[in-house]
Write an enzyme that holds these catalytic residues in place. Sequence first.
Site, mmCIF file in Angstrom:
data_model
loop_
_atom_site.group_PDB
_atom_site.id
_atom_site.type_symbol
_atom_site.label_atom_id
_atom_site.label_comp_id
_atom_site.label_asym_id
_atom_site.label_seq_id
_atom_site.Cartn_x
_atom_site.Cartn_y
_atom_site.Cartn_z
ATOM 1 N N GLY A 81 -0.091 -5.216 0.659
ATOM 2 C CA GLY A 81 -1.219 -5.262 -0.261
ATOM 3 C C GLY A 81 -0.894 -6.000 -1.543
ATOM 4 N N GLU A 96 3.057 -5.690 7.511
ATOM 5 C CA GLU A 96 2.277 -4.637 8.157
ATOM 6 C C GLU A 96 2.568 -4.508 9.649
ATOM 7 O OE1 GLU A 96 -0.213 -5.938 4.571
ATOM 8 O OE2 GLU A 96 1.076 -6.887 6.063
ATOM 9 N N ALA A 129 0.838 -1.195 0.000
ATOM 10 C CA ALA A 129 0.000 0.000 0.000
ATOM 11 C C ALA A 129 0.878 1.252 0.000
ATOM 12 C CB ALA A 129 -0.907 -0.002 1.222
ATOM 13 N N GLU A 146 -1.445 -9.543 -0.737
ATOM 14 C CA GLU A 146 -2.882 -9.767 -0.625
ATOM 15 C C GLU A 146 -3.546 -9.830 -1.998
ATOM 16 O OE1 GLU A 146 -4.255 -7.812 3.542
ATOM 17 O OE2 GLU A 146 -3.290 -6.439 2.127
#
Length: 258
Positions: A109, A132, A64, A112
């Site tokens: 991300g 994270e 992200a 993910e």
Amino acid sequence: MGEFVKLETGKGGIAVIRLDRPKMNALNMQVQEELRAAAHEATARDDVRAVIVYGGEKVFAAGADIKEMADMGYVAMSARARDLSSAFDAVARIPKPVVAAITGYALGGGCELALACDWRVAADDAKLGQPEILLGIIPGAGGTQRLARLVGPARAKDLIFSGRMVDAEEAYRIGLVDRVVPAADVFTAANELVEKFAEGPAQALKAAKQAIDGGLDVDLATGLAWESQLFAGLFATDDKTEGMAAFVEKRAAKFTGR
């Protein structure tokens, strides 16, 4: 087409969801929404029979956009978190075979997003992880849920609690990726993985994906009932008629996706 994410149509019904946000394909809000739009388009288009998610030759997606999130508080993120998760879920719900072609990094991300695909083909020098925790947060776009379902809760806790990166060899060993190839061959290998499905019975492939993915979220009895419903529904398709006729006539089936 979005500014940073495009759905590119290729040969044989194989489309590419292409991320192109230099330098690291950071998944900011704009990229997330463009991913959602590309996934919806791939879902809706009958000429798209399989999908490759690809970040280019250098990097899949390094996570992200932390600069975008750094000043967000609880109120702002509580309003955004569901949209973040659902953007990746739109990729997971594409009712067609989807493979992630991973080069460079698939972190946070980016990991993910890869987890939202049906398979993952990784370069032999790729790095994957959910870092994270090192930022004082947890994965928020499916990482805690899809990773645990894929590699088991103990291994998922190891990766998520530590925030460590794994190389392609370890990722393959624990089931995080399905194939490891030289970096120059990643896209080709991903294409080869799904091309055999592009001329297959699209409605049956859709039903198979729905049965497997949907069944993971319910008890066995409910999953069996769901499977039976999807199975029976396929008897209304042209591809069922063609497939069974071809079997009886001892010839190759010519599926139309209807």
